[in-house]
Design a protein around this motif. Structure first.
Motif, PDB file in Angstrom:
ATOM      1  N   SER A 143       0.837  -1.204   0.000  1.00  0.00           N
ATOM      2  CA  SER A 143       0.000   0.000   0.000  1.00  0.00           C
ATOM      3  C   SER A 143       0.867   1.247   0.000  1.00  0.00           C
ATOM      4  O   SER A 143       2.018   1.226   0.468  1.00  0.00           O
ATOM      5  CB  SER A 143      -0.927   0.026   1.225  1.00  0.00           C
ATOM      6  OG  SER A 143      -1.997  -0.866   1.078  1.00  0.00           O
ATOM      7  N   THR A 151       5.592   1.435   5.491  1.00  0.00           N
ATOM      8  CA  THR A 151       4.498   0.625   6.005  1.00  0.00           C
ATOM      9  C   THR A 151       5.018  -0.791   6.243  1.00  0.00           C
ATOM     10  O   THR A 151       6.063  -1.173   5.707  1.00  0.00           O
ATOM     11  CB  THR A 151       3.312   0.604   5.020  1.00  0.00           C
ATOM     12  OG1 THR A 151       3.781   0.122   3.752  1.00  0.00           O
ATOM     13  CG2 THR A 151       2.755   1.998   4.828  1.00  0.00           C
ATOM     14  N   SER A 370      -1.980  -5.935   8.240  1.00  0.00           N
ATOM     15  CA  SER A 370      -2.294  -4.541   7.934  1.00  0.00           C
ATOM     16  C   SER A 370      -3.640  -4.495   7.232  1.00  0.00           C
ATOM     17  O   SER A 370      -4.347  -5.503   7.166  1.00  0.00           O
ATOM     18  CB  SER A 370      -1.197  -3.893   7.077  1.00  0.00           C
ATOM     19  OG  SER A 370      -1.399  -2.491   6.963  1.00  0.00           O
ATOM     20  N   LEU A 371      -3.982  -3.336   6.716  1.00  0.00           N
ATOM     21  CA  LEU A 371      -5.307  -3.149   6.132  1.00  0.00           C
ATOM     22  C   LEU A 371      -5.199  -2.495   4.763  1.00  0.00           C
ATOM     23  O   LEU A 371      -4.468  -1.516   4.585  1.00  0.00           O
ATOM     24  CB  LEU A 371      -6.160  -2.263   7.055  1.00  0.00           C
ATOM     25  CG  LEU A 371      -7.556  -1.895   6.556  1.00  0.00           C
ATOM     26  CD1 LEU A 371      -8.457  -3.128   6.500  1.00  0.00           C
ATOM     27  CD2 LEU A 371      -8.171  -0.829   7.471  1.00  0.00           C
ATOM     28  N   TYR A 372      -5.930  -3.049   3.809  1.00  0.00           N
ATOM     29  CA  TYR A 372      -6.033  -2.424   2.500  1.00  0.00           C
ATOM     30  C   TYR A 372      -6.993  -1.241   2.635  1.00  0.00           C
ATOM     31  O   TYR A 372      -8.214  -1.398   2.646  1.00  0.00           O
ATOM     32  CB  TYR A 372      -6.551  -3.439   1.482  1.00  0.00           C
ATOM     33  CG  TYR A 372      -6.674  -2.935   0.065  1.00  0.00           C
ATOM     34  CD1 TYR A 372      -6.188  -1.680  -0.328  1.00  0.00           C
ATOM     35  CD2 TYR A 372      -7.268  -3.728  -0.916  1.00  0.00           C
ATOM     36  CE1 TYR A 372      -6.299  -1.235  -1.621  1.00  0.00           C
ATOM     37  CE2 TYR A 372      -7.395  -3.291  -2.227  1.00  0.00           C
ATOM     38  CZ  TYR A 372      -6.905  -2.049  -2.581  1.00  0.00           C
ATOM     39  OH  TYR A 372      -7.016  -1.602  -3.886  1.00  0.00           O
ATOM     40  N   SER A 373      -6.434  -0.078   2.797  1.00  0.00           N
ATOM     41  CA  SER A 373      -7.219   1.152   2.901  1.00  0.00           C
ATOM     42  C   SER A 373      -6.565   2.202   2.021  1.00  0.00           C
ATOM     43  O   SER A 373      -5.360   2.185   1.805  1.00  0.00           O
ATOM     44  CB  SER A 373      -7.297   1.632   4.358  1.00  0.00           C
ATOM     45  OG  SER A 373      -6.008   1.753   4.926  1.00  0.00           O
ATOM     46  N   ILE A 384     -12.095   1.296   2.837  1.00  0.00           N
ATOM     47  CA  ILE A 384     -11.559   0.225   3.673  1.00  0.00           C
ATOM     48  C   ILE A 384     -11.967  -1.072   3.000  1.00  0.00           C
ATOM     49  O   ILE A 384     -13.147  -1.304   2.740  1.00  0.00           O
ATOM     50  CB  ILE A 384     -12.131   0.276   5.102  1.00  0.00           C
ATOM     51  CG1 ILE A 384     -11.643   1.529   5.827  1.00  0.00           C
ATOM     52  CG2 ILE A 384     -11.727  -0.973   5.893  1.00  0.00           C
ATOM     53  CD1 ILE A 384     -12.332   1.767   7.164  1.00  0.00           C
ATOM     54  N   THR A 407      -8.296   3.335  11.207  1.00  0.00           N
ATOM     55  CA  THR A 407      -8.638   1.914  11.108  1.00  0.00           C
ATOM     56  C   THR A 407      -7.431   1.093  10.687  1.00  0.00           C
ATOM     57  O   THR A 407      -7.228  -0.022  11.187  1.00  0.00           O
ATOM     58  CB  THR A 407      -9.806   1.714  10.124  1.00  0.00           C
ATOM     59  OG1 THR A 407     -10.862   2.620  10.443  1.00  0.00           O
ATOM     60  CG2 THR A 407     -10.333   0.297  10.192  1.00  0.00           C
ATOM     61  N   ARG A 408      -6.608   1.643   9.794  1.00  0.00           N
ATOM     62  CA  ARG A 408      -5.377   0.926   9.422  1.00  0.00           C
ATOM     63  C   ARG A 408      -4.451   0.820  10.629  1.00  0.00           C
ATOM     64  O   ARG A 408      -3.892  -0.259  10.898  1.00  0.00           O
ATOM     65  CB  ARG A 408      -4.653   1.620   8.268  1.00  0.00           C
ATOM     66  CG  ARG A 408      -3.376   0.867   7.864  1.00  0.00           C
ATOM     67  CD  ARG A 408      -2.443   1.691   6.978  1.00  0.00           C
ATOM     68  NE  ARG A 408      -2.836   1.656   5.585  1.00  0.00           N
ATOM     69  CZ  ARG A 408      -2.079   2.147   4.603  1.00  0.00           C
ATOM     70  NH1 ARG A 408      -0.910   2.705   4.865  1.00  0.00           N
ATOM     71  NH2 ARG A 408      -2.499   2.097   3.357  1.00  0.00           N
ATOM     72  N   THR A 411      -5.776  -1.806  12.999  1.00  0.00           N
ATOM     73  CA  THR A 411      -5.570  -3.157  12.469  1.00  0.00           C
ATOM     74  C   THR A 411      -4.146  -3.624  12.717  1.00  0.00           C
ATOM     75  O   THR A 411      -3.916  -4.761  13.164  1.00  0.00           O
ATOM     76  CB  THR A 411      -5.881  -3.189  10.963  1.00  0.00           C
ATOM     77  OG1 THR A 411      -7.218  -2.739  10.744  1.00  0.00           O
ATOM     78  CG2 THR A 411      -5.720  -4.587  10.397  1.00  0.00           C
ATOM     79  N   GLU A 412      -3.176  -2.751  12.444  1.00  0.00           N
ATOM     80  CA  GLU A 412      -1.769  -3.112  12.625  1.00  0.00           C
ATOM     81  C   GLU A 412      -1.421  -3.318  14.092  1.00  0.00           C
ATOM     82  O   GLU A 412      -0.729  -4.283  14.454  1.00  0.00           O
ATOM     83  CB  GLU A 412      -0.886  -2.025  12.005  1.00  0.00           C
ATOM     84  CG  GLU A 412      -1.006  -1.946  10.489  1.00  0.00           C
ATOM     85  CD  GLU A 412      -0.297  -0.746   9.886  1.00  0.00           C
ATOM     86  OE1 GLU A 412      -0.300  -0.623   8.651  1.00  0.00           O
ATOM     87  OE2 GLU A 412       0.271   0.069  10.646  1.00  0.00           O
TER      88      GLU A 412
END
Length: 430
Positions: A143, A151, A370-373, A384, A407-408, A411-412
């Motif tokens: 990302s 990241t 992690s988060l795909y955002s 998100i 939110t990311r 999540t991490e």
């Protein structure tokens, strides 16, 4: 850049046939040349320069794994120029194939889902270097950086290197983030861009090092701070829109601690609750218009937000619950708009409900590190994305709250906390 979308009911989308997996294709010289030619205009506009380090160690026809930090849309154009005429396949998020499947395959792209364990991807990568004799370009961070710093890298990257058994090359960019930071809504600044291409590891060095040590080497190489680079190199960015959208990253006021009240516009970001105002200077510093400047450095502000999220998780007070527009991806024909619902996030993970009660999806905290955002995803909005190998759910929060970055972070931090707690328990049991 936009993406092909269509409106369809949740049941209709679930009934759609899944696509048959195809092995990667080797780039033809035509497409290699086309990528390079299409890159000329943007690179010329940035007065692009590069240097190579140790690249004489790589043979002209030797496949390699090229790892690159992910800063902006110009990254692929840089890679296409530096690697030419070497054939290379690009590991690309599967939604990049939507509406242009044939073209992406001809270019040599290998689809994958971000932050989801993907055995098929590993097989495709091995096939690419062993059978196609082609190099692979990969953005291991998966990302774009929100705050201009690195990241997290996947824990499996070291094992992947040992499995591929090919040289590793690193491309590091400078100025690409400053020219086009994700938060700024696709508005380009006048910044020079450069890159280093370095021969990092030989197959012999990879074979003799454990995966953990390889991970440590890569983490060190992927340690960067684009705002610090701008400051130290005195790169002047005087565009009057440089703070537009900065609230997406700096969503929490360091003065009154209000969240979702920040507004980035022009060269300033201001808190709507306490009215404190900060200027993003031409050299990348934050400066309070009046009073104390709590965080002159944007990554320090972002790190403070991370620590605040971590404390909420420890105190069990963190919770997200927001109405969302829901899109789904089950194939590469379209992104399907299936309705609305509610996205929740807590220590138990994600919970997405909607589509008139027909959709009920849960995702555990350990499902992803992690988060795909993303911000302004394909010009639709801040997004998100959660899901599995069967379907991806793209959730677009409704309202004016900036929740994507938080939110990311949550999540991490949640992933790390659970992993650390489990490791500590195992240690105590021994």
């Amino acid at each position: 850049m936009k993406i092909k979308t269509a409106q369809m009911s949740y049941e209709e989308v679930l009934a759609l046939p899944t696509e048959v997996h195809e092995k990667p294709r080797k780039q033809s010289m035509l497409f290699r040349s086309l990528l390079k030619i299409l890159s000329i205009v943007d690179l010329k506009a940035t007065k692009f320069k590069y240097r190579t380090i140790g690249m004489e160690r790589l043979l002209p026809d030797e496949p390699c794994l090229v790892l690159m930090n992910h800063s902006s849309f110009i990254d692929l154009k840089i890679a296409a120029t530096l690697l030419y005429p070497r054939p290379f396949n690009v590991v690309c998020t599967s939604d990049g194939f939507v509406g242009k499947n044939w073209l992406m395959k001809m270019i040599g792209c290998i689809p994958t889902r971000k932050f989801i364990s993907d055995v098929t991807l590993v097989r495709d990568m091995v096939y690419t270097v062993k059978e196609l004799k082609s190099s692979i370009l990969m953005f291991p961070e998966a990302s774009y950086s929100f705050d201009g710093t690195a990241t997290p890298l996947p824990e499996s990257i070291g094992k992947c290197l040992k499995l591929l058994k090919v040289p590793v090359v690193m491309i590091s960019t400078y100025g690409a983030f400053a020219r086009d930071p994700l938060y700024n809504g696709l508005k380009l600044r006048k910044v020079k861009v450069s890159a280093d291409m370095e021969y990092l590891l030989s197959p012999e060095e990879i074979a003799e090092k454990p995966a953990v040590e390889l991970n440590e080497i890569l983490e060190k190489k992927f340690s960067y701070d684009h705002f610090r680079w701008q400051q130290e190199n005195k790169v002047r960015i005087d565009e009057p829109f440089r703070a537009d959208g900065l609230n997406r990253v700096l969503y929490k006021c360091p003065n009154c601690h209000a969240e979702g009240e920040m507004t980035g516009k022009g060269i300033h970001i201001v808190c709507g609750h306490c009215k404190k105002e900060y200027e993003l200077t031409e050299y990348g510093f934050m400066k309070a218009v009046k009073g104390e400047t709590e965080f002159p450095h944007i990554p320090d502000w972002y790190h403070w937000e991370r620590e605040c999220v971590k404390e909420e998780l420890l105190q069990d007070t963190y919770r997200l619950e927001v109405p969302v527009a829901i899109y789904m991806m089950v194939n590469t024909k379209c992104i399907y708009q299936v309705g609305t619902g509610t996205l929740s996030h807590s220590k138990e993970g994600f919970h997405l409900t909607g589509c008139e009660g027909k959709l009920d999806y849960r995702q555990e905290p350990l499902a992803s590190y992690s988060l795909y955002s993303d911000f302004c995803w394909y010009e639709i909005g801040d997004v998100i994305c959660i899901g599995n190998d069967k379907a991806q759910y793209y959730c677009f929060p409704e309202g004016d709250r900036d929740i994507v970055a938080k939110t990311r972070l949550a999540t991490e931090e949640l992933y790390k906390m659970i992993k650390e707690n489990r490791a500590e328990r195992r240690k105590n049991e021994l």
